[in-house]
Each structure stands twice: as C-alpha cells, then as structure tokens.
Design a protein around this motif. Structure first.
Motif, short mmCIF file in Angstrom:
data_model
loop_
_atom_site.label_atom_id
_atom_site.label_comp_id
_atom_site.label_asym_id
_atom_site.label_seq_id
_atom_site.Cartn_x
_atom_site.Cartn_y
_atom_site.Cartn_z
N GLY A 1 -0.23 8.90 -8.70
CA GLY A 1 0.40 9.96 -9.15
C GLY A 1 0.84 10.09 -10.84
N TYR A 2 0.87 11.13 -11.42
CA TYR A 2 1.15 11.21 -12.69
C TYR A 2 -0.12 11.02 -13.47
N ALA A 3 -1.27 10.92 -13.09
CA ALA A 3 -2.50 10.32 -13.69
C ALA A 3 -2.91 11.49 -14.64
N ARG A 4 -2.82 12.78 -14.26
CA ARG A 4 -3.08 13.99 -15.19
C ARG A 4 -2.40 14.11 -16.34
N GLN A 5 -1.03 13.18 -16.54
CA GLN A 5 -0.47 13.20 -17.77
C GLN A 5 -0.71 11.89 -18.60
N ASP A 6 -1.95 11.80 -18.81
CA ASP A 6 -2.53 10.65 -19.68
C ASP A 6 -2.77 10.77 -21.08
N ARG A 7 -2.18 11.79 -21.51
CA ARG A 7 -2.42 12.04 -22.98
C ARG A 7 -1.24 13.16 -23.45
N SER B 1 5.39 16.45 -25.80
CA SER B 1 5.12 16.39 -24.57
C SER B 1 5.15 15.01 -24.09
N PRO B 2 5.13 14.38 -22.89
CA PRO B 2 5.29 12.90 -22.42
C PRO B 2 3.86 12.54 -22.16
N ILE B 3 3.57 11.27 -22.12
CA ILE B 3 2.49 10.56 -21.56
C ILE B 3 3.14 9.79 -20.26
N THR B 4 3.17 10.49 -19.13
CA THR B 4 3.88 9.92 -18.13
C THR B 4 3.08 8.78 -17.59
N ILE C 1 0.71 -1.28 -0.11
CA ILE C 1 -0.03 0.08 0.18
C ILE C 1 0.83 1.29 0.06
N GLN C 2 0.85 2.05 -0.93
CA GLN C 2 1.56 3.20 -1.19
C GLN C 2 1.07 4.15 -1.96
N SER C 3 0.46 5.21 -1.73
CA SER C 3 0.14 6.43 -2.55
C SER C 3 1.30 7.09 -3.16
N THR C 4 1.23 7.56 -4.47
CA THR C 4 2.57 8.08 -5.21
C THR C 4 2.13 9.63 -4.98
N SER C 5 1.61 10.26 -3.96
CA SER C 5 1.52 11.63 -3.70
C SER C 5 2.76 12.29 -3.28
N ALA C 6 2.86 13.70 -3.11
CA ALA C 6 3.93 14.55 -2.85
C ALA C 6 4.60 14.10 -1.51
#
Length: 309
Positions: A90-96, A102-105, A53-58
């Motif tokens: 995390g990084y879910a907003r970089q989906d396109r 620009s990357p699709i991280t 269990i680990q959120s990839t938040s700040a």
C-alpha cells in the motif's frame, strides 16, 4: 523457518504454508476499546527465521499498523531475522512529489518498516520499481506475469491475441507480456482529468477482429479498464479480457466491472479475494506457489531472480 500472517492475508498465508509443507504460526490479534491493535505471538521464535505475510490493502492504515506491531513483537521475541511478505504494498502510488508540499509516502512507509525491525521485504509487482531504492534492507520484487502467461496460453490455446496497455506508462509491461505470447501490442492513449477518473482518447494499433488482453499492475476504481474495453470493442475487437496483479476494487469498481463489456478480469490473491467474490466476471489466480517458492529460496539462501529466467 516460521511463517505468520496478518488478518488481511490469512487465506493466502494458509495456501503458502500448504505449498511449503509447514504450519501457519499462532498469533492473536485483538483491539482495546479505543481500537488500539494488540498482537501476541503464540509460540517461541527465538533464533528463528521468520516470515510475516500481510498485504497493506484496505483498510490500509489498520493493516499496515498490524504488520508493524507484529514485526515489533517478533523482534522483541528474539527472532533471528524477519522478512515482511507484503503481496500488495500500500501507498506505492505515492512514490514521488506530484505537487508542491506533497509527501512521498512510499518512502515514509519503507522507513517505518525498517525501523520496526524487518530485515527483508518480499513483495509482488511494485507499482514503481524505484520504490526498492526507498529501503535500506534487501527487497525481492516478484512478478505475476509468468503466471499470467501460463494462464493466457492455456485459455487461448492456438489463438494469438492482441496485448493492450491501458496507458503509456504500462507499455514496458505489455511489451514483455506480448513477447512471451508471441503477440502484437496496442496502446490506449488516455487523459486523466483527476485522480481515479480517466477518459479514453485514442487507440494506437489495430485491434479489429482480434481477441484483446488488457494488462495492468492494479485495478482501483476500474474506470480505465472498463473504458478501454469499450473503446477496443468499438474499434472492432472480438473480445476483451483483463489481467491485473492487484485487485484493489474500491468505490464503484465491482459494479463497473459487472456492467462492463469485459468478458473476464483475472486478478491475483495479493489482496483478499473474498471482498469481490460476488462479481462473476472477476476470477482469481493464486500467487501462493510463487510466494511459497520465493520464501523457500530465501530460507535456503538461493536465488529468487532465477524464478523469472
């Protein structure tokens, strides 16, 4: 079954273990003098079904790296299967691609997690459903909405609210929430001039003399939510509360929320709630029971989607 936690989600992991009736696995996370992360698993995992269990938040990069190293340690310890439980992906907003070159991280992170050795991902309210297609392993995307519906019904009792989507992209979410409550919906029409800056332009729907509920998947700088609350009250709303799954609350978010006209903002504990414990308007709704039940069902090879039937 064994459950381990990264440092970003220790409190949530303990609550999940309490629900399941098991102990949290022993891990030791340390850093070398150059800040390299070292993870040591403190118990035998050979042949075990393991959940991390680990959120990839700040800080997103550190938490992601810690998760990857933990997964690698478990794989090399001969775990039978490894499920990454990532309440906030995390990084879910970089989906396109949003601009040339620009990357699709989100896709990159999916590939890295799979390469590290996960066999499954369990997450909560992905920012975009298509991210599930970035993974070559099974993905269980849970929804906070049933918990929000139960909470809202208990709070409002017989009052029928107006459910408001803070932007056009959240209409489907708002409509589903409103259907569960037997409520009408309204939509905030806004124009975003640049990242993390929003301007409310218009309200589609009648909010006069209504108690309004703003519903969104996340609050980052909280500019959208706070401006939406202002606009609704200016148009005659009685009160405005908000429900968000992921309380990112970066930059000036906490100050904005505390100074805003929102009566309350309810967020889940997908991201460690201790960072915003001083903000009286923010209330936490735990997802421990939901995640715990999903983990039990995965371990028993039972349906997870039936949780939302």
């Amino acid at each position: 079954m064994k459950i381990f936690s990264g440092t970003a989600s220790t409190d949530l992991a303990k609550s999940i273990c309490s629900y399941i009736g098991t102990n949290l696995g022993q891990t030791q996370v340390s850093r070398f003098s150059d800040q390299e992360i070292f993870v040591e698993i403190g118990e035998n995992v050979r042949g075990q079904e393991v959940f991390v269990i680990q959120s990839t938040s700040a800080p997103a990069n550190e938490n992601l790296m810690e998760l990857l190293i933990t997964v690698d340690a478990l794989r090399r310890g001969s775990a039978k299967s490894i499920t990454a439980v990532v309440p906030y992906f995390g990084y879910a907003r970089q989906d396109r691609k949003t601009s040339p070159r620009s990357p699709i991280t989100a896709r990159l992170v999916a590939k890295i997690l799979a390469e590290a050795g996960i066999n499954r991902l369990l997450t909560l309210d992905l920012h975009a459903n298509q991210i599930q297609g970035f993974f070559d392993v099974p993905v269980d995307n849970l929804y906070a909405m049933p918990e929000f519906v139960r909470h809202a019904k208990a709070r409002l009792k017989t009052e029928i609210p107006l459910v408001v989507s803070p932007d056009v992209g959240g209409v489907v979410r708002a409509r589903a929430f409103a259907k569960k409550l037997g409520a009408d919906i309204a939509i905030i029409d806004k124009r975003r001039e640049r990242a993390n800056v929003s301007e409310v332009m218009n309200i589609i729907g009648d909010c006069g003399d209504r108690h309004c509920i703003l519903i969104d998947d996340m609050a980052d700088t909280a500019g959208t939510l706070c401006k939406a609350a202002d606009a609704l009250l200016e148009k005659g709303a009685k009160s405005v509360i908000g429900y968000v799954t992921h309380g990112v609350f970066s930059g000036p978010a906490l100050e904005r929320i505390e100074a805003s006209k929102l009566s309350s903002l309810f967020a889940t504990d997908s991201i460690n709630a201790s960072a915003h414990s001083d903000c009286e308007k923010i209330k936490v709704i735990t997802m421990a029971n939901l995640l715990g039940e999903a983990i039990v069902r995965i371990g028993d090879s039972r349906s997870v989607s039936s949780l939302f039937d």
